[in-house]
Structure formats: structure tokens, C-alpha cells
Design a protein around this motif. Structure first.
Motif, PDB file in Angstrom:
ATOM      1  N   LEU A  43      38.738  33.783 -30.338  1.00  0.00           N
ATOM      2  CA  LEU A  43      38.708  35.242 -29.592  1.00  0.00           C
ATOM      3  C   LEU A  43      39.718  35.152 -28.204  1.00  0.00           C
ATOM      4  O   LEU A  43      39.843  34.031 -27.635  1.00  0.00           O
ATOM      5  CB  LEU A  43      37.235  35.614 -28.927  1.00  0.00           C
ATOM      6  CG  LEU A  43      36.334  35.658 -30.109  1.00  0.00           C
ATOM      7  CD1 LEU A  43      35.022  35.941 -29.243  1.00  0.00           C
ATOM      8  CD2 LEU A  43      36.492  36.858 -31.092  1.00  0.00           C
ATOM      9  N   ALA A  44      40.555  36.287 -28.235  1.00  0.00           N
ATOM     10  CA  ALA A  44      41.233  36.214 -27.165  1.00  0.00           C
ATOM     11  C   ALA A  44      40.516  36.680 -25.899  1.00  0.00           C
ATOM     12  O   ALA A  44      39.436  37.415 -25.798  1.00  0.00           O
ATOM     13  CB  ALA A  44      42.210  37.475 -27.528  1.00  0.00           C
ATOM     14  N   ILE A  45      41.012  35.959 -24.844  1.00  0.00           N
ATOM     15  CA  ILE A  45      40.283  35.993 -23.396  1.00  0.00           C
ATOM     16  C   ILE A  45      41.214  37.088 -22.637  1.00  0.00           C
ATOM     17  O   ILE A  45      42.376  36.954 -22.609  1.00  0.00           O
ATOM     18  CB  ILE A  45      39.983  34.992 -22.777  1.00  0.00           C
ATOM     19  CG1 ILE A  45      39.140  33.860 -23.681  1.00  0.00           C
ATOM     20  CG2 ILE A  45      39.470  35.130 -21.521  1.00  0.00           C
ATOM     21  CD1 ILE A  45      39.109  32.465 -23.083  1.00  0.00           C
ATOM     22  N   GLU A  46      40.684  38.021 -22.253  1.00  0.00           N
ATOM     23  CA  GLU A  46      41.349  38.952 -21.222  1.00  0.00           C
ATOM     24  C   GLU A  46      40.667  39.373 -20.010  1.00  0.00           C
ATOM     25  O   GLU A  46      39.425  39.555 -19.986  1.00  0.00           O
ATOM     26  CB  GLU A  46      41.567  40.294 -21.873  1.00  0.00           C
ATOM     27  CG  GLU A  46      42.576  41.384 -21.335  1.00  0.00           C
ATOM     28  CD  GLU A  46      42.586  42.587 -22.284  1.00  0.00           C
ATOM     29  OE1 GLU A  46      42.199  43.501 -22.108  1.00  0.00           O
ATOM     30  OE2 GLU A  46      43.481  42.356 -23.379  1.00  0.00           O
ATOM     31  N   ALA A  47      41.336  39.462 -18.871  1.00  0.00           N
ATOM     32  CA  ALA A  47      40.438  39.699 -17.545  1.00  0.00           C
ATOM     33  C   ALA A  47      40.088  41.238 -17.514  1.00  0.00           C
ATOM     34  O   ALA A  47      41.268  41.817 -17.687  1.00  0.00           O
ATOM     35  CB  ALA A  47      41.320  39.089 -16.349  1.00  0.00           C
ATOM     36  N   THR A  48      38.895  41.450 -17.382  1.00  0.00           N
ATOM     37  CA  THR A  48      38.592  42.985 -17.058  1.00  0.00           C
ATOM     38  C   THR A  48      39.373  43.790 -16.128  1.00  0.00           C
ATOM     39  O   THR A  48      39.777  43.045 -14.838  1.00  0.00           O
ATOM     40  CB  THR A  48      37.120  43.148 -16.898  1.00  0.00           C
ATOM     41  OG1 THR A  48      36.327  42.334 -17.602  1.00  0.00           O
ATOM     42  CG2 THR A  48      36.880  44.619 -16.760  1.00  0.00           C
ATOM     43  N   GLY A  49      39.973  44.766 -16.490  1.00  0.00           N
ATOM     44  CA  GLY A  49      40.951  45.512 -15.360  1.00  0.00           C
ATOM     45  C   GLY A  49      42.491  44.886 -15.605  1.00  0.00           C
ATOM     46  O   GLY A  49      43.011  45.449 -14.706  1.00  0.00           O
ATOM     47  N   SER A  50      42.826  43.869 -16.125  1.00  0.00           N
ATOM     48  CA  SER A  50      43.839  43.318 -16.205  1.00  0.00           C
ATOM     49  C   SER A  50      44.496  43.001 -17.463  1.00  0.00           C
ATOM     50  O   SER A  50      44.203  41.886 -17.923  1.00  0.00           O
ATOM     51  CB  SER A  50      44.042  42.154 -15.366  1.00  0.00           C
ATOM     52  OG  SER A  50      45.301  41.599 -15.186  1.00  0.00           O
ATOM     53  N   PRO A  51      44.902  44.163 -18.298  1.00  0.00           N
ATOM     54  CA  PRO A  51      45.115  43.687 -19.786  1.00  0.00           C
ATOM     55  C   PRO A  51      46.267  42.572 -19.943  1.00  0.00           C
ATOM     56  O   PRO A  51      46.991  42.466 -18.885  1.00  0.00           O
ATOM     57  CB  PRO A  51      45.826  45.109 -20.286  1.00  0.00           C
ATOM     58  CG  PRO A  51      45.470  46.032 -19.184  1.00  0.00           C
ATOM     59  CD  PRO A  51      45.180  45.300 -17.865  1.00  0.00           C
ATOM     60  N   GLY A  52      45.986  42.102 -20.932  1.00  0.00           N
ATOM     61  CA  GLY A  52      46.906  40.750 -21.334  1.00  0.00           C
ATOM     62  C   GLY A  52      46.068  39.438 -21.698  1.00  0.00           C
ATOM     63  O   GLY A  52      44.856  39.216 -20.858  1.00  0.00           O
ATOM     64  N   LEU A  53      46.741  38.847 -22.564  1.00  0.00           N
ATOM     65  CA  LEU A  53      46.100  37.551 -22.915  1.00  0.00           C
ATOM     66  C   LEU A  53      46.378  36.448 -21.592  1.00  0.00           C
ATOM     67  O   LEU A  53      47.108  36.288 -21.327  1.00  0.00           O
ATOM     68  CB  LEU A  53      46.597  37.072 -24.413  1.00  0.00           C
ATOM     69  CG  LEU A  53      46.217  36.072 -24.875  1.00  0.00           C
ATOM     70  CD1 LEU A  53      45.029  36.004 -25.525  1.00  0.00           C
ATOM     71  CD2 LEU A  53      47.118  35.323 -26.006  1.00  0.00           C
ATOM     72  N   VAL A  54      45.092  35.881 -21.613  1.00  0.00           N
ATOM     73  CA  VAL A  54      44.995  34.496 -20.672  1.00  0.00           C
ATOM     74  C   VAL A  54      44.546  33.382 -21.401  1.00  0.00           C
ATOM     75  O   VAL A  54      44.561  32.356 -20.620  1.00  0.00           O
ATOM     76  CB  VAL A  54      44.108  35.014 -19.273  1.00  0.00           C
ATOM     77  CG1 VAL A  54      44.787  36.352 -18.614  1.00  0.00           C
ATOM     78  CG2 VAL A  54      42.543  35.157 -19.761  1.00  0.00           C
ATOM     79  N   GLY A  55      43.984  33.371 -22.419  1.00  0.00           N
ATOM     80  CA  GLY A  55      43.404  32.443 -23.223  1.00  0.00           C
ATOM     81  C   GLY A  55      42.857  32.697 -24.500  1.00  0.00           C
ATOM     82  O   GLY A  55      42.706  33.793 -24.996  1.00  0.00           O
ATOM     83  N   GLU A  56      42.279  31.648 -25.006  1.00  0.00           N
ATOM     84  CA  GLU A  56      41.239  31.932 -26.117  1.00  0.00           C
ATOM     85  C   GLU A  56      40.057  30.973 -26.132  1.00  0.00           C
ATOM     86  O   GLU A  56      40.234  30.070 -25.410  1.00  0.00           O
ATOM     87  CB  GLU A  56      41.990  31.638 -27.638  1.00  0.00           C
ATOM     88  CG  GLU A  56      42.526  30.357 -27.673  1.00  0.00           C
ATOM     89  CD  GLU A  56      43.849  29.970 -27.422  1.00  0.00           C
ATOM     90  OE1 GLU A  56      44.445  28.732 -27.893  1.00  0.00           O
ATOM     91  OE2 GLU A  56      44.497  30.695 -26.595  1.00  0.00           O
ATOM     92  N   VAL A  57      39.119  31.583 -26.953  1.00  0.00           N
ATOM     93  CA  VAL A  57      37.775  30.548 -26.990  1.00  0.00           C
ATOM     94  C   VAL A  57      37.598  30.674 -28.564  1.00  0.00           C
ATOM     95  O   VAL A  57      37.711  31.690 -29.159  1.00  0.00           O
ATOM     96  CB  VAL A  57      36.633  30.956 -26.286  1.00  0.00           C
ATOM     97  CG1 VAL A  57      36.388  32.515 -26.474  1.00  0.00           C
ATOM     98  CG2 VAL A  57      35.421  30.114 -26.213  1.00  0.00           C
TER      99      VAL A  57
END
Length: 186
Positions: free
Chosen positions: A70-84
Motif C-alpha cells: 500500500l502507498a502511504i500518503e499524508a492526509t491533506g498533502s497528496p503524494g507518495l511518502v512510502g509504502e507498507v
């Protein structure tokens, strides 16, 4: 196994399927030697990053050996920051979890929050009994994260892997469904 209901929302994150828009961000951190340090294989080329994002976008999770990334994205800040990642291991109710974050996302608790959500998914919706994490003993940040998640150190395999020109000791952390339930209830 039931279908996985996506996206998953946490207090600060959105866990979702990968899509083509994630390629540049994925490649930006997977092409770094510091990211590849604790992952099998070298830093990824753009072609390898394309292959990975394509696989992650099209996962199927219905039998042993399957995995969800799963792609990790910060709420309110679109864009990939990592994966789990959660992989369905052979044996009754067994799984393995893993994670990777972009350098700018490290140290903010995102990996712990994302892994906690995936542990909840694994023990809840997917019905696993035991989930483990396997990591290089020199990956101190991931070992500390396993402990924050309530996982216990079950094994230390000396010189288990030979990769990137050296022997590495593998640590195996794990948590059982009853331990997870007691932790989230308490």
C-alpha cells in the motif's frame, strides 16, 4: 480471504493502492543507496521502479504467497511518502509486514502509524493469527519501531544473509492476534 477495503485512513495517513502518479516519487527514494541499504538488491533503476509500481498497483490477495503493498500518503498533502507491505506466508494464519519511507518522511511516526493500520487489517479483516517482521540487525530504526508496535524479538539469526558484500544478522520480531487485541484495547 475477503477483499481489502481501500483506502485505509488513520489519524494522519491514507493507505491506498499505488497508481501511475506514484512512479516519480517512488523512484526518487528507491534510487537512493540509503533506502536500498536494508532492502534486497541495489538501488532501483527507473525501469525497476516502473515494474515495482506496476506490480503494487495490480496486487491480488487471495492465497498464500500473495502480498499487498500500500502507498502511504499524508492526509491533506497528496503524494507518495512510502509504502507498507503485508505478505501472506505459508501456514495457518501467518503473515509478514514490512515498510519503506522516503527520507523526508522518516522520523515523523508515519511508518509506525501505517504499520499499525496494516497490523489491524491483518488481524481484523484478514484474520491472521501471527504477523512477523524480518530485518537486518543494523536497522535500528525498524527494530525500535517493531518494539513500539508491541512486537517481541523472537529470533536473531547470525550471518543469515549475504548481500551487498557482507554478512547480515537477521532479527525476527512478531506479534500474535491476542497480543495485538490486548494492546489496542488497553
Amino acid at each position: 480471504m475477503p477483499d481489502i477495503a481501500l483506502p485505509i485512513h488513520t489519524d494522519r495517513l491514507i493507505l491506498r493502492r499505488f497508481d501511475g502518479h506514484d512512479l516519480d516519487a517512488f523512484h526518487a527514494y528507491h534510487s537512493l543507496p540509503e533506502t536500498a541499504r536494508f532492502l534486497p538488491g541495489p538501488a532501483k533503476s527507473f525501469t525497476k521502479s516502473m515494474e515495482s509500481v506496476g506490480k503494487y498497483a495490480n496486487f491480488v490477495f487471495d492465497k498464500e504467497g500473495d502480498w499487498v503493498c500500500l502507498a502511504i500518503e499524508a492526509t491533506g498533502s497528496p503524494g507518495l511518502v512510502g509504502e507498507v507491505v503485508l505478505k501472506w506466508l505459508p501456514g495457518c494464519g501467518q503473515a509478514e509486514i514490512g515498510w519503506t519511507l522516503a527520507p523526508e518522511a522518516r522520523g515523523k511516526g508515519y511508518a509506525t502509524e501505517a504499520a499499525g493500520a496494516v497490523l489491524e487489517l491483518g488481524f481484523g479483516e484478514l484474520g491472521f493469527h501471527r504477523i512477523e517482521a524480518r530485518l537486518d540487525a543494523l536497522n535500528y530504526a525498524s527494530a525500535a519501531m517493531c518494539e513500539r508496535l508491541g512486537m517481541r524479538l523472537e529470533a536473531r539469526h547470525l550471518d543469515k544473509w549475504h548481500y551487498k558484500g557482507q554478512w547480515a544478522t537477521e532479527l525476527v520480531y512478531a506479534i500474535l492476534v491476542d497480543e495485538w487485541r490486548a494492546r489496542v484495547a488497553g
